[in-house]
Design a protein around this motif. Sequence first.
Motif, PDB file in Angstrom:
ATOM      1  N   ARG A  33       0.832  -1.211   0.000  1.00  0.00           N
ATOM      2  CA  ARG A  33       0.000   0.000   0.000  1.00  0.00           C
ATOM      3  C   ARG A  33       0.863   1.257   0.000  1.00  0.00           C
ATOM      4  O   ARG A  33       0.571   2.233  -0.702  1.00  0.00           O
ATOM      5  CB  ARG A  33      -0.916  -0.011   1.226  1.00  0.00           C
ATOM      6  N   ILE A  34       1.942   1.229   0.791  1.00  0.00           N
ATOM      7  CA  ILE A  34       2.834   2.386   0.830  1.00  0.00           C
ATOM      8  C   ILE A  34       3.498   2.600  -0.523  1.00  0.00           C
ATOM      9  O   ILE A  34       3.690   3.730  -0.981  1.00  0.00           O
ATOM     10  CB  ILE A  34       3.876   2.205   1.946  1.00  0.00           C
ATOM     11  N   ALA A  35       3.850   1.483  -1.194  1.00  0.00           N
ATOM     12  CA  ALA A  35       4.429   1.607  -2.538  1.00  0.00           C
ATOM     13  C   ALA A  35       3.438   2.263  -3.481  1.00  0.00           C
ATOM     14  O   ALA A  35       3.806   3.107  -4.315  1.00  0.00           O
ATOM     15  CB  ALA A  35       4.847   0.235  -3.053  1.00  0.00           C
ATOM     16  N   HIS A  36       2.168   1.878  -3.384  1.00  0.00           N
ATOM     17  CA  HIS A  36       1.136   2.518  -4.213  1.00  0.00           C
ATOM     18  C   HIS A  36       1.012   4.001  -3.887  1.00  0.00           C
ATOM     19  O   HIS A  36       0.842   4.839  -4.783  1.00  0.00           O
ATOM     20  CB  HIS A  36      -0.207   1.821  -4.001  1.00  0.00           C
ATOM     21  N   ASP A  93       1.606   6.861  -6.650  1.00  0.00           N
ATOM     22  CA  ASP A  93       0.531   7.769  -7.069  1.00  0.00           C
ATOM     23  C   ASP A  93       0.914   9.222  -6.837  1.00  0.00           C
ATOM     24  O   ASP A  93       0.766  10.073  -7.710  1.00  0.00           O
ATOM     25  CB  ASP A  93      -0.754   7.432  -6.305  1.00  0.00           C
ATOM     26  N   SER A  94       1.407   9.522  -5.626  1.00  0.00           N
ATOM     27  CA  SER A  94       1.646  10.914  -5.302  1.00  0.00           C
ATOM     28  C   SER A  94       2.858  11.485  -6.026  1.00  0.00           C
ATOM     29  O   SER A  94       2.773  12.534  -6.661  1.00  0.00           O
ATOM     30  CB  SER A  94       1.787  11.016  -3.782  1.00  0.00           C
ATOM     31  N   ILE A  95       3.988  10.793  -5.980  1.00  0.00           N
ATOM     32  CA  ILE A  95       5.192  11.301  -6.637  1.00  0.00           C
ATOM     33  C   ILE A  95       5.052  11.227  -8.151  1.00  0.00           C
ATOM     34  O   ILE A  95       5.480  12.137  -8.880  1.00  0.00           O
ATOM     35  CB  ILE A  95       6.432  10.508  -6.176  1.00  0.00           C
ATOM     36  N   ARG A 145       3.556  12.506   4.722  1.00  0.00           N
ATOM     37  CA  ARG A 145       2.518  11.679   5.332  1.00  0.00           C
ATOM     38  C   ARG A 145       2.881  10.201   5.269  1.00  0.00           C
ATOM     39  O   ARG A 145       2.718   9.453   6.236  1.00  0.00           O
ATOM     40  CB  ARG A 145       1.187  11.913   4.628  1.00  0.00           C
ATOM     41  N   VAL A 146       3.370   9.771   4.120  1.00  0.00           N
ATOM     42  CA  VAL A 146       3.756   8.371   3.979  1.00  0.00           C
ATOM     43  C   VAL A 146       4.921   8.042   4.897  1.00  0.00           C
ATOM     44  O   VAL A 146       4.946   6.989   5.546  1.00  0.00           O
ATOM     45  CB  VAL A 146       4.111   8.059   2.506  1.00  0.00           C
ATOM     46  N   LEU A 147       5.903   8.927   4.992  1.00  0.00           N
ATOM     47  CA  LEU A 147       7.052   8.681   5.868  1.00  0.00           C
ATOM     48  C   LEU A 147       6.635   8.668   7.335  1.00  0.00           C
ATOM     49  O   LEU A 147       7.216   7.927   8.143  1.00  0.00           O
ATOM     50  CB  LEU A 147       8.125   9.743   5.639  1.00  0.00           C
ATOM     51  N   ALA A 166      -4.377  10.100   8.487  1.00  0.00           N
ATOM     52  CA  ALA A 166      -3.396  11.124   8.143  1.00  0.00           C
ATOM     53  C   ALA A 166      -3.174  11.213   6.651  1.00  0.00           C
ATOM     54  O   ALA A 166      -2.580  12.166   6.165  1.00  0.00           O
ATOM     55  CB  ALA A 166      -2.070  10.832   8.854  1.00  0.00           C
ATOM     56  N   ARG A 167      -3.629  10.224   5.890  1.00  0.00           N
ATOM     57  CA  ARG A 167      -3.480  10.251   4.442  1.00  0.00           C
ATOM     58  C   ARG A 167      -4.557  11.142   3.834  1.00  0.00           C
ATOM     59  O   ARG A 167      -5.622  11.337   4.403  1.00  0.00           O
ATOM     60  CB  ARG A 167      -3.598   8.833   3.883  1.00  0.00           C
ATOM     61  N   PRO A 168      -4.285  11.699   2.644  1.00  0.00           N
ATOM     62  CA  PRO A 168      -5.272  12.592   2.021  1.00  0.00           C
ATOM     63  C   PRO A 168      -6.543  11.848   1.642  1.00  0.00           C
ATOM     64  O   PRO A 168      -6.512  10.674   1.256  1.00  0.00           O
ATOM     65  CB  PRO A 168      -4.530  13.120   0.791  1.00  0.00           C
ATOM     66  N   ALA A 169      -7.662  12.546   1.731  1.00  0.00           N
ATOM     67  CA  ALA A 169      -8.970  11.973   1.402  1.00  0.00           C
ATOM     68  C   ALA A 169      -9.553  12.714   0.200  1.00  0.00           C
ATOM     69  O   ALA A 169      -8.991  13.688  -0.306  1.00  0.00           O
ATOM     70  CB  ALA A 169      -9.902  12.054   2.611  1.00  0.00           C
TER      71      ALA A 169
END
Length: 463
Positions: A235-238, A242-244, A287-289, A301-304
């Motif tokens: 999930r973190i890889a996704h 997505d974000s970067i 957020r991911v870190l 804490a992740r964007p919605a």
Amino acid sequence: MSSRRSVRSVPRLLRRVGRAARTTARPLGRAVTYTRWLHLLLGAAFAVVSGFVLPGYTDMTWTTWLQAVLIPTVPAAAIGLIPLMRRVEGLQAQLMLFPGPHARGGGRTARAPRISAAPSASWAERARTSLWVVVRLEAGCLTATLSLLCLPQFISLVAVAGGGSADEGAPLLWEPEGRWRALLLLPVPLVVLFGGVIVLGAGVAAAAGRLLGPSPAQRLAELEERTERLLERSRIAHELHDSIGHALSVAVVQAGAARTAGDPGFTERALAAIEETGRAALEDLERVLLILREPERPASARPALTEAERLLASARAAGAPVDASVTGAVDRLPGPVSRECYRMLQESLTNVVRHAGPVPVRVRIAVLDDRVELEVVNPLPAGDGGGSLGERGGSGLRGIRERAALLGGRAETGPVGGEWRVGARLPLRGPAGDRATGSVAGTGPPAPSGRPRWFGGGGGPVG
């Protein structure tokens, strides 16, 4: 001819015998062999103490020897029921039965099973510990018997081979005739002793792995925990992809357009868009870190989806006219659904900007009573039937389908009537009919229903 072949086969036979001897003698050079020997002898200590305490053991016969071995099993089994005994036995087994830094040459060739070093937490663990104590006691008694028989026999044979008498050691079980026969019999007690120690050591090590190791229920729980960790890593890889990926795609398109436009005003707007997109990507990365550094940090804490204004602004800044519409209360979406919808929308817009360029995009969000529907549609590039766009979508499109499947929904991507369409449908109700809230939901108190301010440009749902 046959004699020549026989002569040639002698070196081969000697090499084979040498390899077999080295393989057989290899355990003698491993420290773990001797730590297991000591562990087995310590296991017999309880029987020795019992032999001094119990009456009637002044004249030791085979019957009294058997009693001395069997009678202590009852109190030994009772002692194994004490919860703390599992920790004591586990620590001893870890240190003395398995290869490690203390066992030279053993760590590379053997893999030790995991041994528990915690007190018994259930009656099943107490029963297994009790059985282990009995097994260790009996194996230790057998090892002590071998040691008491073989070592004195070896000493007596050494005395006879040196020209002395067997009285210097212990009475021999068999009397050799002459010094040379005693010399030939000299290795026998050592072979029997070390062979028994190696076999018994391997046996108690295997028993420790089963009786002091985790139970089937614990193994299943650990497997589930490991699966959860792997899913979290995926999930973190996704999240990072997505974000970067979105930020880099927008930045590349903006930089290319500014370089070819030759308009200072456009270049300034492009640089501002790159700056804004980079800042948003840094926030996502942080957020991911934070999730990596603080595993207990809530997923909220992740964007919605309520923060999707910046996604649409980035796509518009990249030159893609975005016509977005919504029906229903996006603010009241369950946390997991809202966050995954945000990532799906992000990947869809990234795919458009990266592969189709500044083309019109239609975004539709529909929040219904039992589901939420997301649709992103854009025209296909001229001369592209959609195949190359799908191939270049790569792991991003696959990630959209995986996200939908994890929430019990489904997603479809592909060309439809000259347009590229990404459509997802996610359920809002669980199997019991309750509205899905998710174990990590945290979108805050419900906000008034209505059209969010970030959906602009063209009213009404897109069909």
